[in-house]
Design a protein around this motif. Structure first.
Motif, mmCIF file in Angstrom:
data_model
loop_
_atom_site.group_PDB
_atom_site.id
_atom_site.type_symbol
_atom_site.label_atom_id
_atom_site.label_comp_id
_atom_site.label_asym_id
_atom_site.label_seq_id
_atom_site.Cartn_x
_atom_site.Cartn_y
_atom_site.Cartn_z
ATOM 1 N N LEU A 35 0.828 -1.211 0.000
ATOM 2 C CA LEU A 35 0.000 0.000 0.000
ATOM 3 C C LEU A 35 0.863 1.261 0.000
ATOM 4 O O LEU A 35 0.438 2.314 -0.483
ATOM 5 C CB LEU A 35 -0.892 -0.015 1.247
ATOM 6 N N SER A 36 2.085 1.150 0.514
ATOM 7 C CA SER A 36 2.947 2.331 0.624
ATOM 8 C C SER A 36 3.308 2.913 -0.739
ATOM 9 O O SER A 36 3.652 4.086 -0.839
ATOM 10 C CB SER A 36 4.214 1.998 1.414
ATOM 11 N N GLU A 69 -11.006 -8.124 -0.157
ATOM 12 C CA GLU A 69 -10.906 -7.079 0.859
ATOM 13 C C GLU A 69 -9.651 -7.307 1.721
ATOM 14 O O GLU A 69 -9.344 -8.451 2.028
ATOM 15 C CB GLU A 69 -12.152 -7.133 1.749
ATOM 16 N N THR A 70 -8.908 -6.341 2.122
ATOM 17 C CA THR A 70 -9.120 -4.917 1.934
ATOM 18 C C THR A 70 -8.293 -4.384 0.768
ATOM 19 O O THR A 70 -8.758 -3.627 -0.073
ATOM 20 C CB THR A 70 -8.696 -4.147 3.214
ATOM 21 N N ARG A 71 -7.030 -4.772 0.748
ATOM 22 C CA ARG A 71 -6.117 -4.125 -0.175
ATOM 23 C C ARG A 71 -6.372 -4.486 -1.644
ATOM 24 O O ARG A 71 -6.051 -3.714 -2.548
ATOM 25 C CB ARG A 71 -4.672 -4.403 0.227
ATOM 26 N N ASN A 95 -19.267 -7.701 6.358
ATOM 27 C CA ASN A 95 -19.124 -6.454 5.591
ATOM 28 C C ASN A 95 -19.967 -6.383 4.325
ATOM 29 O O ASN A 95 -19.956 -5.358 3.648
ATOM 30 C CB ASN A 95 -17.646 -6.232 5.222
ATOM 31 N N LEU A 96 -20.662 -7.466 3.981
ATOM 32 C CA LEU A 96 -21.480 -7.437 2.759
ATOM 33 C C LEU A 96 -22.960 -7.608 3.114
ATOM 34 O O LEU A 96 -23.311 -8.531 3.867
ATOM 35 C CB LEU A 96 -21.070 -8.572 1.805
ATOM 36 N N ASP A 132 -3.630 -8.119 -2.977
ATOM 37 C CA ASP A 132 -2.335 -7.432 -2.920
ATOM 38 C C ASP A 132 -1.176 -8.385 -2.660
ATOM 39 O O ASP A 132 -0.070 -8.169 -3.138
ATOM 40 C CB ASP A 132 -2.345 -6.330 -1.839
ATOM 41 N N PHE A 133 -1.429 -9.471 -1.885
ATOM 42 C CA PHE A 133 -0.304 -10.240 -1.354
ATOM 43 C C PHE A 133 -0.636 -11.723 -1.292
ATOM 44 O O PHE A 133 -1.739 -12.117 -0.903
ATOM 45 C CB PHE A 133 0.008 -9.720 0.066
#
Ligand code: PRP
Ligand code: ADE
Length: 182
Positions: A35-36, A69-71, A95-96, A132-133
């Motif tokens: 994210l950075s 979610e999230t990234r 969350n949905l 993301d990962f």
């Protein structure tokens, strides 16, 4: 004439924007914060360029992106715009809205439950799954099982970064692109 920088060179340049945090979120974990790269406008532009180059190979082959979610939520819409396809969320439990199907999982530093909204995927839809990962692969494996249960066919996965020593991709039954791996 404008020159095109090869994908590999762009990915090497992207690496400089990833920050490392030892002992986060737990002692013994080296957290690699992709994210950075969004904290640098040049990082954002570079990522956009890279995802455009990747999309050139996938255009016309996928119907929908499943974003984790999230990234994964942050990076998937860039690909969606390139591929001209929609995104559907794979979210953490609670969350949905509406009816969901769920699957529990274990990741490198914890555990959780993932959910997909019923009817968000149609039978036979060709799904591109984005996060993301990739570490242990627990998260992507659970997400892929949910998508398959909902009738989707995963044809490609993508993460920004992969932690090779954990061999997470061995748990996945679809091809994976990781931009950066170490
Ligand atoms: O391969 P695994 O061992 O399953 O680990 C990978 C997952 O770990 C992180 O999830 P986290 O729940 O911390 O996500 P967030 O920071 O994006 O909310 C990351 O976003 C991946 O989804
Ligand atoms: N080491 C790590 N760094 C960043 N995200 C992660 N997700 C799971 N393991 C991670």
């Amino acid at each position: 004439m404008a020159s095109t920088i090869p994908l590999e060179d762009n990915i090497n340049m992207l690496q400089q924007y990833v920050e490392y945090f030892p002992d986060f979120p737990k002692p013994g974990i080296l957290y690699k914060d992709v994210l950075s790269l969004l904290s640098h406008i040049d990082g954002i532009k570079l990522l956009e360029k890279i995802l455009k180059q990747i999309s050139d190979q996938l255009r016309g082959k996928v119907d929908c992106i499943a974003m984790l979610e999230t990234r994964g939520f942050i990076f998937a819409p860039i690909l969606a715009l390139q591929l001209n396809v929609p995104c559907i969320p794979v979210s953490k439990k609670g969350n949905l809205p509406g009816p969901v199907i769920e699957m529990s999982y274990i990741l490198e530093y914890g555990e959780g439950i993932l959910t997909v909204q019923l009817n968000s995927i149609t039978k036979g839809q060709k799904i591109f799954i984005v996060d993301d990962f990739l570490a242990t692969g627990g998260t992507l494996e659970a997400a892929s099982k949910l998508i398959e249960k909902a009738g989707g066919e995963i044809i490609q996965g993508l993460v920004l970064m992969e932690k090779l020593e954990l061999e997470g991709r061995k748990r996945l039954n679809f091809p994976m692109i990781s931009l950066m791996s170490e």
